[in-house]
Design a protein around this motif. Structure first.
Motif, PDB file in Angstrom:
ATOM      1  N   SER A 172      70.572  64.472  -6.299  1.00  0.00           N
ATOM      2  CA  SER A 172      71.666  63.599  -5.182  1.00  0.00           C
ATOM      3  C   SER A 172      72.324  62.803  -5.821  1.00  0.00           C
ATOM      4  CB  SER A 172      70.705  62.700  -4.333  1.00  0.00           C
ATOM      5  OG  SER A 172      69.750  61.794  -4.987  1.00  0.00           O
ATOM      6  N   ALA A 173      72.201  62.329  -7.322  1.00  0.00           N
ATOM      7  CA  ALA A 173      73.299  61.349  -8.097  1.00  0.00           C
ATOM      8  C   ALA A 173      73.304  61.710  -9.325  1.00  0.00           C
ATOM      9  CB  ALA A 173      72.785  59.936  -7.624  1.00  0.00           C
ATOM     10  N   TYR A 174      73.668  63.043  -9.856  1.00  0.00           N
ATOM     11  CA  TYR A 174      73.827  63.367 -10.912  1.00  0.00           C
ATOM     12  C   TYR A 174      75.243  63.950 -11.223  1.00  0.00           C
ATOM     13  CZ  TYR A 174      73.254  65.311 -16.081  1.00  0.00           C
ATOM     14  OH  TYR A 174      73.129  65.554 -17.238  1.00  0.00           O
ATOM     15  N   PRO A 175      76.145  63.391 -11.973  1.00  0.00           N
ATOM     16  CA  PRO A 175      77.391  63.652 -11.969  1.00  0.00           C
ATOM     17  C   PRO A 175      77.870  64.754 -12.656  1.00  0.00           C
ATOM     18  CG  PRO A 175      77.094  61.567 -13.177  1.00  0.00           C
ATOM     19  CD  PRO A 175      75.791  62.151 -12.701  1.00  0.00           C
ATOM     20  N   ARG A 176      76.873  65.484 -13.452  1.00  0.00           N
ATOM     21  CA  ARG A 176      77.090  66.617 -14.520  1.00  0.00           C
ATOM     22  C   ARG A 176      76.551  67.727 -13.914  1.00  0.00           C
ATOM     23  NH1 ARG A 176      81.499  64.761 -17.325  1.00  0.00           N
ATOM     24  NH2 ARG A 176      80.910  62.675 -17.834  1.00  0.00           N
ATOM     25  N   ASP A 177      77.118  69.012 -14.659  1.00  0.00           N
ATOM     26  CA  ASP A 177      76.650  70.306 -14.443  1.00  0.00           C
ATOM     27  C   ASP A 177      75.191  70.594 -15.222  1.00  0.00           C
ATOM     28  OD1 ASP A 177      76.581  72.886 -13.314  1.00  0.00           O
ATOM     29  OD2 ASP A 177      78.377  73.706 -14.241  1.00  0.00           O
ATOM     30  N   ALA A 202      76.435  73.233  -3.790  1.00  0.00           N
ATOM     31  CA  ALA A 202      76.736  74.496  -3.369  1.00  0.00           C
ATOM     32  C   ALA A 202      78.118  74.950  -3.166  1.00  0.00           C
ATOM     33  CB  ALA A 202      75.854  74.573  -2.026  1.00  0.00           C
ATOM     34  N   GLY A 203      78.998  73.969  -2.582  1.00  0.00           N
ATOM     35  CA  GLY A 203      80.224  74.737  -2.397  1.00  0.00           C
ATOM     36  C   GLY A 203      81.215  74.760  -3.782  1.00  0.00           C
ATOM     37  N   LEU A 204      80.875  74.120  -4.908  1.00  0.00           N
ATOM     38  CA  LEU A 204      81.487  73.978  -6.127  1.00  0.00           C
ATOM     39  C   LEU A 204      81.040  75.461  -6.841  1.00  0.00           C
ATOM     40  CD1 LEU A 204      81.453  70.163  -6.688  1.00  0.00           C
ATOM     41  CD2 LEU A 204      83.357  71.625  -6.841  1.00  0.00           C
ATOM     42  N   ILE A 205      79.504  75.642  -6.432  1.00  0.00           N
ATOM     43  CA  ILE A 205      78.879  76.910  -7.108  1.00  0.00           C
ATOM     44  C   ILE A 205      79.611  78.134  -6.470  1.00  0.00           C
ATOM     45  CG2 ILE A 205      76.831  77.949  -7.422  1.00  0.00           C
ATOM     46  CD1 ILE A 205      75.623  75.198  -7.808  1.00  0.00           C
ATOM     47  N   ARG A 211      78.801  76.118 -12.846  1.00  0.00           N
ATOM     48  CA  ARG A 211      77.810  77.164 -13.351  1.00  0.00           C
ATOM     49  C   ARG A 211      76.932  77.709 -12.104  1.00  0.00           C
ATOM     50  NH1 ARG A 211      76.354  73.610 -17.828  1.00  0.00           N
ATOM     51  NH2 ARG A 211      77.782  74.053 -19.367  1.00  0.00           N
ATOM     52  N   ASP A 212      76.672  78.932 -12.015  1.00  0.00           N
ATOM     53  CA  ASP A 212      75.997  79.731 -10.960  1.00  0.00           C
ATOM     54  C   ASP A 212      74.380  79.653 -11.496  1.00  0.00           C
ATOM     55  OD1 ASP A 212      75.055  81.073  -9.035  1.00  0.00           O
ATOM     56  OD2 ASP A 212      76.111  83.079  -9.437  1.00  0.00           O
ATOM     57  N   SER A 322      77.300  58.387 -17.222  1.00  0.00           N
ATOM     58  CA  SER A 322      77.734  59.484 -17.990  1.00  0.00           C
ATOM     59  C   SER A 322      79.039  59.363 -18.392  1.00  0.00           C
ATOM     60  CB  SER A 322      77.176  60.799 -17.464  1.00  0.00           C
ATOM     61  OG  SER A 322      78.097  61.147 -16.343  1.00  0.00           O
ATOM     62  N   ASN A 323      79.790  58.355 -18.024  1.00  0.00           N
ATOM     63  CA  ASN A 323      81.244  58.240 -18.473  1.00  0.00           C
ATOM     64  C   ASN A 323      82.150  59.190 -17.755  1.00  0.00           C
ATOM     65  OD1 ASN A 323      83.042  56.411 -20.024  1.00  0.00           O
ATOM     66  ND2 ASN A 323      83.454  58.190 -21.263  1.00  0.00           N
ATOM     67  N   GLY A 324      81.714  59.698 -16.611  1.00  0.00           N
ATOM     68  CA  GLY A 324      82.618  60.704 -15.935  1.00  0.00           C
ATOM     69  C   GLY A 324      81.880  61.494 -14.962  1.00  0.00           C
ATOM     70  N   THR A 325      82.658  62.720 -14.626  1.00  0.00           N
ATOM     71  CA  THR A 325      81.760  63.609 -13.696  1.00  0.00           C
ATOM     72  C   THR A 325      82.347  64.924 -14.080  1.00  0.00           C
ATOM     73  OG1 THR A 325      81.497  63.961 -11.313  1.00  0.00           O
ATOM     74  CG2 THR A 325      83.675  63.190 -11.864  1.00  0.00           C
ATOM     75  N   ASP A 326      81.352  65.989 -13.775  1.00  0.00           N
ATOM     76  CA  ASP A 326      81.898  67.313 -13.675  1.00  0.00           C
ATOM     77  C   ASP A 326      81.905  67.933 -12.059  1.00  0.00           C
ATOM     78  OD1 ASP A 326      81.578  67.635 -16.318  1.00  0.00           O
ATOM     79  OD2 ASP A 326      79.324  67.861 -16.172  1.00  0.00           O
ATOM     80  N   ASN A 327      81.362  67.153 -11.331  1.00  0.00           N
ATOM     81  CA  ASN A 327      81.283  67.729  -9.884  1.00  0.00           C
ATOM     82  C   ASN A 327      82.171  66.751  -9.001  1.00  0.00           C
ATOM     83  OD1 ASN A 327      79.508  65.384  -9.759  1.00  0.00           O
ATOM     84  ND2 ASN A 327      77.697  66.964 -10.103  1.00  0.00           N
TER      85      ASN A 327
END
Length: 432
Positions: A172-177, A202-205, A211-212, A322-327
């Motif tokens: 619920s609060a992990y900003p990485r893939d 889910a939308g981004l996937i 990644r799927d 994590s110094n940023g976000t992937d999502n």
């Protein structure tokens, strides 16, 4: 029949107030979004009247000819959207979808290896206050203190140590893939099932922006709101390759049904009674919207907005986990600002900026106070905001947090928020 306004003016007025709040607040809760008028219309439809226990063609009630088609439309669109072999669209929520997976895959007392809630995981992945932690022997992996990221070698070591029946991914609060291949290797090595809860992403996937998991996880669950932008609800999916692996696992365990049938039974009658057919209709509409070309554009902008905001916060001296976000989300550790999440949430709320206080990895505060806040980009991206506006929002948040008890400052920021919201109108209706 009377309209809602005529029948119950008190409730209608409350709906007007909530519509006004949504129209004139910056909605930055990462798990919230704004459903379309079409989705809201389907959810408020006459399908709310229909009881339909069972599945299409196998109902326990008569008069299900139309809702059978509705459910099949939702299932077919979900399969197309995610490339799934099998789906169940009946779960009332992500939590009930997860409960069905546990019922299908595990016995009470079996070991689960899940993402620690205090590091960004989810309540239903083994938290001791949740049914998952009460019913199963939950063990946890978490992020590294220096990077805020998962270390797959340490997760492998943990899995070898605890020998779980199932490994869960998702947060619920992990900003990485996630590295699904590494997770699947670990699961295969220790003989565990691999489950991905993609509720947040889910939308981004679906659009390939992340990644799927479907080809590698044995089973996948999700909510249908958040980045999917549908009604509040849940879903279970099995990918084409995963179904074959699950089938082998089922035969080895002496089960005669295929896993689709097992998960169906775990939803009904295992964890739920009648499905919410009006919500399933709204899911069908949302999946249809997500299959349109502009949904990819939306998800890409959601990512761009989150990254732009994260970078602006870093420029402003904030500690971004994590110094940023992937999502779509950003997790901010406020300890270097001498603030906690509770104070920040309340101060921002007074300025019409809606966020939620959130635990950060290795938090020193209680879950009722927390050391951080979680911010997401999906809802305001739906309204049409882009990178420049999200950078502006970061500046407005900083204005509030520099003087968290200054009410005059709150009022000034609230007016700036209102001016920004006027440029990106949302709802022009209260009920459909």
């Amino acid at each position: 029949m009377k309209s809602l306004q005529d029948q119950d003016p008190k409730v209608f007025k409350l709906l007007e107030e909530e519509t006004d709040r949504q129209n004139y607040n910056l909605e930055l809760i990462a798990s919230e979004n704004f459903a379309s008028r079409a989705v809201i219309s389907a959810m408020g439809s006459v399908l709310t009247n229909k009881y339909a226990e069972g599945y299409p063609g196998k109902r326990y009630y008569g008069g299900c000819e139309v809702v059978d088609v509705v459910e099949n439309v939702a299932r077919d669109r979900a399969k197309d959207l995610f490339g799934a072999d099998w789906v169940n669209v009946q779960p009332h929520s992500g939590a009930t979808a997860n409960a069905a997976v546990y019922l299908a895959c595990m016995n009470p007392g079996d070991t689960l290896l899940g993402f620690d809630l205090s590091h960004g995981g989810h309540l239903t992945h083994g938290s001791p206050v949740n049914f998952s932690g009460i019913t199963y022997d939950a063990k946890f992996y978490g992020v590294e203190k220096d990077t805020g990221r998962l270390d797959m070698n340490k997760i492998r070591d943990k899995a070898k140590q605890v020998k779980p029946k199932m490994i869960s991914i998702g947060a619920s609060a992990y900003p990485r893939d996630y590295d699904y291949e590494a997770f699947r290797d670990i699961a295969d090595e220790v003989g565990a099932l691999l489950w991905m809860d993609m509720a947040h992403t889910a939308g981004l996937i679906a659009t390939g922006n992340l990644r799927d998991p479907l080809p590698l996880a044995h089973v996948v669950t999700t909510t249908t709101h958040k980045t999917l932008r549908g009604p509040r609800g849940g879903m279970i999916l099995v990918g084409k390759d995963s179904e074959n692996t699950l089938g082998v696992t089922a035969r080895k365990s002496g089960r005669t049904k295929n896993w689709g049938e097992i998960f169906d039974s775990a939803v009904f009658p295992g964890t739920q009674g009648g499905p919410l057919m009006h919500v399933i209709a709204a899911k069908a509409v949302a999946f249809g919207e997500a299959l349109e070309d502009d949904f990819k554009t939306y998800q890409t902008q959601t990512q761009k907005n989150a990254k732009a905001m994260a970078n602006k916060f870093i420029d402003l001296g904030y500690n971004i986990v994590s110094n940023g976000t992937d999502n779509h989300l950003i997790l901010i550790d406020l300890r270097n600002k001498d603030l906690n999440g509770k104070i920040a949430e309340e101060a921002l709320g007074n300025a019409a900026i809606t966020v939620n206080k959130n635990m950060v990895p290795f938090d020193t505060e209680s879950p009722f106070v927390t050391s951080g806040i979680r911010i997401g980009s999906p809802a305001m991206t739906t309204r049409g905001l882009k990178e420049a506006e999200f950078e502006q929002i970061a500046i407005l948040i900083d204005k509030v947090l520099q003087k968290p008890t200054d009410e005059e400052n709150h009022k000034k920021v609230e007016q700036e928020v209102r001016d920004l919201c006027d440029k990106f109108p949302l709802y022009d209706f209260v009920t459909t």
